[in-house]
Motif scaffolding. Structure first.
Motif, PDB file in Angstrom:
ATOM      1  N   ALA A   1     -99.844   4.363  -1.093  1.00  0.00           N
ATOM      2  CA  ALA A   1    -100.222   5.752  -0.840  1.00  0.00           C
ATOM      3  C   ALA A   1     -99.107   6.704  -1.269  1.00  0.00           C
ATOM      4  O   ALA A   1     -99.366   7.740  -1.892  1.00  0.00           O
ATOM      5  CB  ALA A   1    -100.548   5.944   0.641  1.00  0.00           C
TER       6      ALA A   1
ATOM      7  N   VAL B   1    -108.809   9.122  11.292  1.00  0.00           N
ATOM      8  CA  VAL B   1    -108.803   9.859  10.021  1.00  0.00           C
ATOM      9  C   VAL B   1    -107.678  10.899  10.030  1.00  0.00           C
ATOM     10  O   VAL B   1    -106.916  11.020   9.059  1.00  0.00           O
ATOM     11  CB  VAL B   1    -110.159  10.543   9.779  1.00  0.00           C
TER      12      VAL B   1
ATOM     13  N   THR C   1    -104.374   9.205   9.584  1.00  0.00           N
ATOM     14  CA  THR C   1    -104.174   8.754   8.210  1.00  0.00           C
ATOM     15  C   THR C   1    -103.796   9.910   7.285  1.00  0.00           C
ATOM     16  O   THR C   1    -102.857   9.807   6.483  1.00  0.00           O
ATOM     17  CB  THR C   1    -105.449   8.072   7.682  1.00  0.00           C
ATOM     18  N   VAL C   2    -104.524  11.006   7.377  1.00  0.00           N
ATOM     19  CA  VAL C   2    -104.269  12.160   6.515  1.00  0.00           C
ATOM     20  C   VAL C   2    -102.864  12.707   6.748  1.00  0.00           C
ATOM     21  O   VAL C   2    -102.108  12.979   5.794  1.00  0.00           O
ATOM     22  CB  VAL C   2    -105.331  13.252   6.745  1.00  0.00           C
TER      23      VAL C   2
ATOM     24  N   PHE D   1    -100.287  10.318   5.245  1.00  0.00           N
ATOM     25  CA  PHE D   1    -100.238  10.344   3.774  1.00  0.00           C
ATOM     26  C   PHE D   1     -99.563  11.611   3.259  1.00  0.00           C
ATOM     27  O   PHE D   1     -98.837  11.579   2.256  1.00  0.00           O
ATOM     28  CB  PHE D   1    -101.645  10.197   3.199  1.00  0.00           C
TER      29      PHE D   1
ATOM     30  N   SER E   1     -98.854  12.505  13.568  1.00  0.00           N
ATOM     31  CA  SER E   1     -99.647  11.321  13.249  1.00  0.00           C
ATOM     32  C   SER E   1     -99.436  10.228  14.291  1.00  0.00           C
ATOM     33  O   SER E   1    -100.386   9.545  14.708  1.00  0.00           O
ATOM     34  CB  SER E   1     -99.264  10.796  11.858  1.00  0.00           C
TER      35      SER E   1
ATOM     36  N   ALA F   1    -106.516   9.382   0.924  1.00  0.00           N
ATOM     37  CA  ALA F   1    -107.086   9.011   2.223  1.00  0.00           C
ATOM     38  C   ALA F   1    -108.558   8.625   2.069  1.00  0.00           C
ATOM     39  O   ALA F   1    -109.029   7.675   2.713  1.00  0.00           O
ATOM     40  CB  ALA F   1    -106.934  10.160   3.210  1.00  0.00           C
TER      41      ALA F   1
ATOM     42  N   ARG G   1    -108.710   5.148   0.817  1.00  0.00           N
ATOM     43  CA  ARG G   1    -108.380   4.186   1.864  1.00  0.00           C
ATOM     44  C   ARG G   1    -109.610   3.809   2.680  1.00  0.00           C
ATOM     45  O   ARG G   1    -109.812   2.646   3.043  1.00  0.00           O
ATOM     46  CB  ARG G   1    -107.292   4.776   2.769  1.00  0.00           C
ATOM     47  N   TYR G   2    -110.470   4.789   2.965  1.00  0.00           N
ATOM     48  CA  TYR G   2    -111.666   4.507   3.770  1.00  0.00           C
ATOM     49  C   TYR G   2    -112.808   3.967   2.910  1.00  0.00           C
ATOM     50  O   TYR G   2    -113.507   3.040   3.313  1.00  0.00           O
ATOM     51  CB  TYR G   2    -112.096   5.766   4.513  1.00  0.00           C
TER      52      TYR G   2
END
Length: 303
Positions: free
Chosen positions: A37, A90, A93-94, A97, A167, A50, A53-54
């Motif tokens: 990433a 989510v 993750t965002v 990243f 995060s 992101a 990734r999903y």
């Protein structure tokens, strides 16, 4: 993770060693995911990374967990909580990243190691599991380690560190909600919603951040992010089926080693002394917290 009544029968030593090995390989997968990433985010928008990734995670997971192989997998007793949990992941993750665009892998990881401490702190108001004086002291020392890593008053703190902190807070909340859902839904259902909700949230954003990956390496790493994330989570499930959580938990910290190796080999980053000292403090406090909870659990089983 809690044990009720008599202690579980001890697992065979070979099974425990296998669980430890699976845990260690799992954290390698997560390290590869974050390193990929960070590399992609030099040319692609983190929101696009992101999404990858999903999206590719769902492709991999759906091959094994789908309504055909697991009938009723989408049936949830707490659908709202499932959606909330997935949305929190989510967000986590965002934020991670975006932070990785600017932070070294080891710095990001050292801050994220505060997550178990936050879970112990948040378990009181959310789960009724209040921390005693010793646990609070361990949590306080752990947060001191985070301050050593970030050094907010030194002028060396990059603003992206706050994204990693946010995060980590979200990830701790995600862990709390996951523990709550464990009493209501199957783990396969929870895994199913984790990916699906992530795709549903990120896909509408994709047209606004899309830029065509310039070469096959970018495409391969985008796919790899989803594959390594899926593999990492699956390996953790297999590890916990072979060894108890207190045995496995310390090996999560081996991720700092792999982050350091990947950071040096891929980006030429060398963690400074403050990062290593702060990480050591956070890890030590986390291990103490783990030891104390294990001690209390054994005392309760003997009572």
């Amino acid at each position: 993770m809690k044990e009720k009544g008599a202690e579980r029968p001890a697992l065979p030593q070979g099974s425990r060693l296998g669980g430890i090995l699976l845990m260690c390989v799992g954290v390698v997968c997560f390290s590869l995911c974050d390193a990929s990433a960070k590399w992609l985010n030099r040319t692609l928008d983190p929101m696009m990374t992101a999404w990858a990734r999903y999206a590719f995670n769902v492709v991999v997971v759906s091959a094994f967990l789908n309504p055909i192989t697991v009938p009723g997998i989408a049936r949830s007793n707490r659908l709202g909580l499932q959606i909330l949990r997935s949305a929190i992941l989510v967000g986590c993750t965002v934020l991670n990243f975006f932070a990785l665009q600017h932070l070294q892998l080891t710095t990001s990881m050292a801050i994220q190691f505060a997550m178990p401490l936050l879970v112990a702190l948040m378990a009181g108001p959310f789960l009724g599991e209040w921390a005693g004086p010793r646990r609070l002291a361990a949590i306080g020392v752990g947060f001191l380690g985070v301050l050593v890593v970030t050094r907010p008053l030194s002028g060396a703190l990059h603003p992206a560190a706050f994204l990693t902190v946010a995060s980590t807070v979200l990830y701790a909340l995600y862990a709390i909600v996951t523990r709550t859902l464990a009493a209501h839904d199957r783990s396969s259902t929870t895994v199913f919603y984790s990916g699906m909700v992530g795709v549903l949230i990120m896909t509408p954003i994709l047209p606004f951040v899309w830029s065509t990956p310039p070469d096959l390496l970018h495409w391969a790493l985008m796919i790899g992010i989803g594959v390594t994330a899926a593999a990492g989570h699956w390996l953790l499930v297999l590890a916990h089926a072979r060894a108890p959580a207190p045995v496995l938990s310390p090996f999560i910290y081996t991720q700092l080693l792999w982050m350091g190796i990947l950071g040096y080999l891929v980006f030429g980053d060398v963690p400074d002394g403050w990062t290593l000292v702060g990480a050591a403090i956070v890890i030590a406090s986390g291990l103490y917290l783990l030891w104390w909870e294990r001690r209390e659990r054994r005392a309760a089983a003997r009572a």
